[in-house]
Design a protein around this motif. Structure first.
Motif, mmCIF file in Angstrom:
data_model
loop_
_atom_site.group_PDB
_atom_site.id
_atom_site.type_symbol
_atom_site.label_atom_id
_atom_site.label_comp_id
_atom_site.label_asym_id
_atom_site.label_seq_id
_atom_site.Cartn_x
_atom_site.Cartn_y
_atom_site.Cartn_z
ATOM 1 N N TRP A 149 0.823 -1.208 0.000
ATOM 2 C CA TRP A 149 0.000 0.000 0.000
ATOM 3 C C TRP A 149 0.858 1.260 0.000
ATOM 4 O O TRP A 149 0.370 2.355 0.251
ATOM 5 C CB TRP A 149 -0.917 0.003 1.230
ATOM 6 C CG TRP A 149 -1.966 -1.053 1.136
ATOM 7 C CD1 TRP A 149 -1.909 -2.314 1.637
ATOM 8 C CD2 TRP A 149 -3.230 -0.952 0.479
ATOM 9 N NE1 TRP A 149 -3.053 -3.003 1.346
ATOM 10 C CE2 TRP A 149 -3.881 -2.190 0.635
ATOM 11 C CE3 TRP A 149 -3.870 0.069 -0.229
ATOM 12 C CZ2 TRP A 149 -5.149 -2.426 0.109
ATOM 13 C CZ3 TRP A 149 -5.138 -0.178 -0.746
ATOM 14 C CH2 TRP A 149 -5.750 -1.413 -0.580
ATOM 15 N N SER A 150 2.144 1.139 -0.324
ATOM 16 C CA SER A 150 3.039 2.297 -0.264
ATOM 17 C C SER A 150 2.659 3.388 -1.264
ATOM 18 O O SER A 150 2.932 4.554 -1.044
ATOM 19 C CB SER A 150 4.485 1.872 -0.484
ATOM 20 O OG SER A 150 4.630 1.286 -1.765
ATOM 21 N N GLY A 151 2.027 3.015 -2.367
ATOM 22 C CA GLY A 151 1.633 4.005 -3.371
ATOM 23 C C GLY A 151 0.215 4.514 -3.192
ATOM 24 O O GLY A 151 -0.277 5.291 -4.012
ATOM 25 N N ALA A 152 -0.444 4.098 -2.123
ATOM 26 C CA ALA A 152 -1.839 4.492 -1.903
ATOM 27 C C ALA A 152 -1.932 5.978 -1.572
ATOM 28 O O ALA A 152 -1.029 6.551 -0.970
ATOM 29 C CB ALA A 152 -2.440 3.672 -0.765
ATOM 30 N N LYS A 183 -8.030 10.474 -1.857
ATOM 31 C CA LYS A 183 -7.980 10.869 -3.263
ATOM 32 C C LYS A 183 -9.373 11.139 -3.823
ATOM 33 O O LYS A 183 -9.561 12.070 -4.595
ATOM 34 C CB LYS A 183 -7.288 9.785 -4.083
ATOM 35 C CG LYS A 183 -7.143 10.134 -5.546
ATOM 36 C CD LYS A 183 -6.351 9.102 -6.298
ATOM 37 C CE LYS A 183 -6.191 9.500 -7.747
ATOM 38 N NZ LYS A 183 -5.384 8.540 -8.476
ATOM 39 N N PHE A 184 -10.345 10.347 -3.447
ATOM 40 C CA PHE A 184 -11.685 10.500 -3.996
ATOM 41 C C PHE A 184 -12.656 11.124 -3.009
ATOM 42 O O PHE A 184 -13.822 11.300 -3.298
ATOM 43 C CB PHE A 184 -12.221 9.141 -4.459
ATOM 44 C CG PHE A 184 -11.367 8.547 -5.540
ATOM 45 C CD1 PHE A 184 -11.392 9.063 -6.821
ATOM 46 C CD2 PHE A 184 -10.515 7.495 -5.271
ATOM 47 C CE1 PHE A 184 -10.594 8.538 -7.817
ATOM 48 C CE2 PHE A 184 -9.721 6.954 -6.262
ATOM 49 C CZ PHE A 184 -9.760 7.476 -7.537
ATOM 50 N N TYR A 185 -12.171 11.467 -1.827
ATOM 51 C CA TYR A 185 -13.024 12.088 -0.824
ATOM 52 C C TYR A 185 -12.915 13.599 -0.940
ATOM 53 O O TYR A 185 -11.828 14.148 -1.012
ATOM 54 C CB TYR A 185 -12.603 11.659 0.587
ATOM 55 C CG TYR A 185 -13.332 12.391 1.678
ATOM 56 C CD1 TYR A 185 -14.665 12.113 1.944
ATOM 57 C CD2 TYR A 185 -12.712 13.382 2.422
ATOM 58 C CE1 TYR A 185 -15.345 12.795 2.936
ATOM 59 C CE2 TYR A 185 -13.380 14.067 3.410
ATOM 60 C CZ TYR A 185 -14.694 13.766 3.665
ATOM 61 O OH TYR A 185 -15.379 14.448 4.642
#
Length: 109
Positions: free
Chosen positions: A34-37, A41-43
């Protein structure tokens, strides 16, 4: 955002009617890294219109880059809020142990 077709609406209703346990995720790979999470972003935070009186040079500076000056102002205020909130939490943590040590010292004498 474009409107959904009748078929898409039908598919959404069918999926919504299923229980979580009945949905087959076997074809979806597990995400282990999940390092690139990206958080949020959509909130989108709910916005409220406000009226503020700002110095004209501040407004000119905000508008100097063109469109998006309100977003820029919001970003600056959010960063200031997070900075001062973090600073307040840190100073509260520093104060708490001192009180505890002072009380211990008084009880020993």
């Amino acid at each position: 955002m474009r409107k959904l077709t009748k078929e898409q609406k039908r598919d959404i209703r069918a999926i919504a009617a299923k229980r979580d346990a009945d949905i087959d995720f076997s074809d979806a790979p597990r995400v282990l890294d999940w390092s690139g999470a990206e958080i949020g972003k959509f909130y989108r935070q709910k916005k409220k219109p406000v009226t503020m009186r700002l110095d004209s040079d501040v407004i000119a500076w905000l508008k100097a880059d063109g469109r998006g000056y309100q977003t820029k102002a919001n970003w600056l205020l959010r960063n200031a809020m997070l900075h001062f909130t973090k600073e307040a939490k840190i100073s509260r943590r520093k104060i708490a142990p001192r009180h505890g040590k002072a009380r211990e010292g008084k009880g020993n004498g």
